[in-house]
Motif scaffolding. Structure first.
Motif, short mmCIF file in Angstrom:
data_model
loop_
_atom_site.label_atom_id
_atom_site.label_comp_id
_atom_site.label_asym_id
_atom_site.label_seq_id
_atom_site.Cartn_x
_atom_site.Cartn_y
_atom_site.Cartn_z
N TYR A 14 43.98 31.18 38.07
CA TYR A 14 43.22 31.14 39.32
C TYR A 14 44.12 30.75 40.50
CZ TYR A 14 40.44 28.96 42.98
OH TYR A 14 39.93 28.60 44.20
N LEU A 15 44.95 29.73 40.31
CA LEU A 15 45.85 29.33 41.39
C LEU A 15 46.83 30.42 41.72
CD1 LEU A 15 46.55 25.61 40.32
CD2 LEU A 15 44.95 26.45 42.07
N ASP A 16 47.24 31.19 40.73
CA ASP A 16 48.14 32.31 40.97
C ASP A 16 47.45 33.40 41.81
OD1 ASP A 16 50.80 33.50 40.42
OD2 ASP A 16 49.62 35.01 39.35
N VAL A 17 46.18 33.65 41.50
CA VAL A 17 45.41 34.61 42.30
C VAL A 17 45.29 34.15 43.74
CG1 VAL A 17 43.10 35.59 42.60
CG2 VAL A 17 44.14 35.53 40.33
N LYS A 18 45.05 32.85 43.94
CA LYS A 18 44.96 32.33 45.30
C LYS A 18 46.30 32.42 46.03
CE LYS A 18 42.03 30.07 46.89
NZ LYS A 18 40.95 30.37 47.87
#
Length: 508
Positions: free
Chosen positions: A499-503
């Motif tokens: 998720y943090l990578d997507v953000k």
């Protein structure tokens, strides 16, 4: 001659009469005690070991009657005394404990309305004695299935008009809503000859949620920039967030270029500017509650692990200002929470998922994705958490996730089978463990050659399945689907990192 025969016959008749008389006390005791025993069973009052020990006295006396008829009177007196004493003791217990309704005994329970899975919660029982007798015995709380208590039983010694309090720590080993309906008492009579079992209605409802301690741990580590301790890595953002959020005190890990020197001079304390990331993005979890999620790992089902990881990721997303929703489905859609932001959304997600359990039914992905398309038009990060074990199931998962690309950003979370990886990586150990777990009658005693063959075939089958599984993952990635491939008990950190990578890459 006739006189001797008559005398012998008379002696024989007297012996038979004495033998019958020797049994008369026992018959008399049984006949008189039978109504008392019937009443005792009907009223849930049972004799104790002391009552059974008293029967040893007439037994000894009855044996002596065989040798001396003079003991017959003693046996009759003993039987009568035992009957009188037990009857009086029974009457005292029945009347003193409140009769049939037990109106003189009051019990209340103090327990929280919610608890966490595997985390002990305190339960307090308050017992008031409004009867005319001293209550001696033990009592315990009603424990639903999947609950344990420490201590399980409390001792009881309560004078008339007094009150006692018992504290226990209840631990739930399954999520869901549970009813605590009763309290059980075991009260002894004044002479300890009888024991009455009393059931009192004390109704409480407890909701058991997944263990949310991980959320507090994440918040603490996030404030101190130590998220790496739980496997969450710092993701470097492409570009720089430029939306000013607030001023705060400087910490050792802050970038010195973010120091606001005017505020520092005014406050006489190092102050930094904090920037906020892009907000108002949407995440939707799709939790498979079908047969694919029924396997267990470390005492919890795959759905338990998936729900814990999803709630952790939802907490992180809500902290980032995003909106989070959830769909729980199996052969039908069980729960739907529309995507929303704010702290209250976390409670809605908990309420929707805490009583969802894996069902032995085939999951209807078509109904779940139709429900998604009809209610979620805005582009979102759609996270499907499931498991693939056969080609038919895998093909359906691949098709529906691939069809989301363009409209949404699909993320497939496929749970690994640890036993499968162990069988492929350490075949000898896995084979011996499998043979040891097999019932004795199903396999012959294995020779060394048979173990080697079993090891080879087992490792080859596991490797073949893992190769097929990797092909499924590769196909998903080629179709633009993000993939998280992790063991159930290690899912939280990879999911949050994704998720943090997507953000960071602004993929939404």
């Amino acid at each position: 001659m006739h006189f001797l025969i008559a005398q012998s016959k008379l002696a024989s008749d007297m012996g038979e009469e004495m033998q019958w008389l020797s049994q008369l006390p026992w018959l008399l005791l049984v006949m008189l005690s039978l109504p008392l025993v019937i009443v005792a069973l009907a009223t849930r009052v049972f004799p104790t070991r002391l009552w059974a020990g008293l029967l040893a006295i007439p037994i000894i006396c009855s044996v002596l009657v065989v040798f001396s008829p003079d003991w017959l009177v003693v046996v009759a007196l003993v039987d009568g005394m035992i009957l009188i004493v037990t009857t009086i003791d029974f009457a005292l217990l029945w009347r003193g404990s409140g009769g049939g309704s037990c109106t003189g005994i009051e019990v209340t329970r103090e327990i929280g309305r919610s608890g966490s899975l595997g985390v002990p919660m305190e339960s307090t029982l308050r017992l008031r004695n409004r009867t005319s007798m001293r209550l001696v015995g033990e009592f315990c709380d009603d424990l639903p299935e999947y609950f344990t208590a420490e201590p399980a039983v409390h001792s009881l010694d309560l004078l008339p008009g007094m009150e006692t309090k018992a504290l226990a720590r209840l631990t739930a080993h399954r999520r869901g809503a549970f009813e605590l309906e009763k309290c059980y008492l075991k009260i002894s009579s004044p002479l300890r000859l009888w024991q009455r079992q009393v059931t009192l209605a004390v109704h409480d409802r407890v909701n058991i949620y997944p263990d949310m301690k991980q959320l507090a741990d994440y918040a603490l580590l996030a404030r101190t920039n130590r998220l790496s301790l739980i496997g969450v890595r710092r993701t470097r953002r492409i570009g720089q967030d430029s939306d000013f959020e607030r001023l705060r005190d400087y910490t050792r890990d802050d970038n010195y270029r973010h120091i606001d020197w005017r505020s520092t001079a005014r406050r006489n304390k190092l102050t930094v500017r904090q920037f906020q990331s892009d907000q108002s993005q949407r995440l939707i979890f799709m939790l498979d509650c079908g047969r694919m999620m029924t396997n267990h790992r470390d005492g919890y089902s795959l759905l338990d692990h998936a729900l814990n990881a999803a709630l952790m990721m939802a907490y992180v997303a809500l902290q980032q200002g995003d909106a989070v929703g959830m769909i729980c489905f199996s052969d039908r859609v069980h729960a739907y929470i529309p995507p929303r932001g704010g702290a209250s959304q976390m409670n809605r997600l908990l309420q929707a998922g805490f009583d969802q359990f894996p069902r032995m039914v085939e999951s209807r992905y078509d109904l779940a994705f139709l429900h998604l398309s009809s209610r979620c038009k805005r582009r979102s990060l759609v996270t499907l958490v499931t498991n693939v074990v056969d080609e038919v199931n895998a093909e359906v998962v691949v098709d529906y996730l691939s069809n989301l690309t363009g409209t949404h950003l699909p993320l497939g979370v496929l749970l690994r089978d640890r036993e499968m990886f162990v069988a492929a990586d350490a075949p000898q150990h896995a084979a011996l463990a499998a043979i040891a777990a097999t019932p004795a009658g199903e396999l012959p005693p294995p020779a060394s050659e048979s173990i080697d063959d079993f090891t080879m075939y087992r490792a080859a089958a596991a490797a073949d399945i893992l190769v097929w599984r990797e092909e499924i993952l590769t196909g998903l990635r080629h179709r633009g689907v993000l993939v998280v491939d992790a063991f159930p008990d290690e899912l939280t950190a990879p999911l949050v990192n994704q998720y943090l990578d997507v953000k960071a890459k602004h993929l939404l």
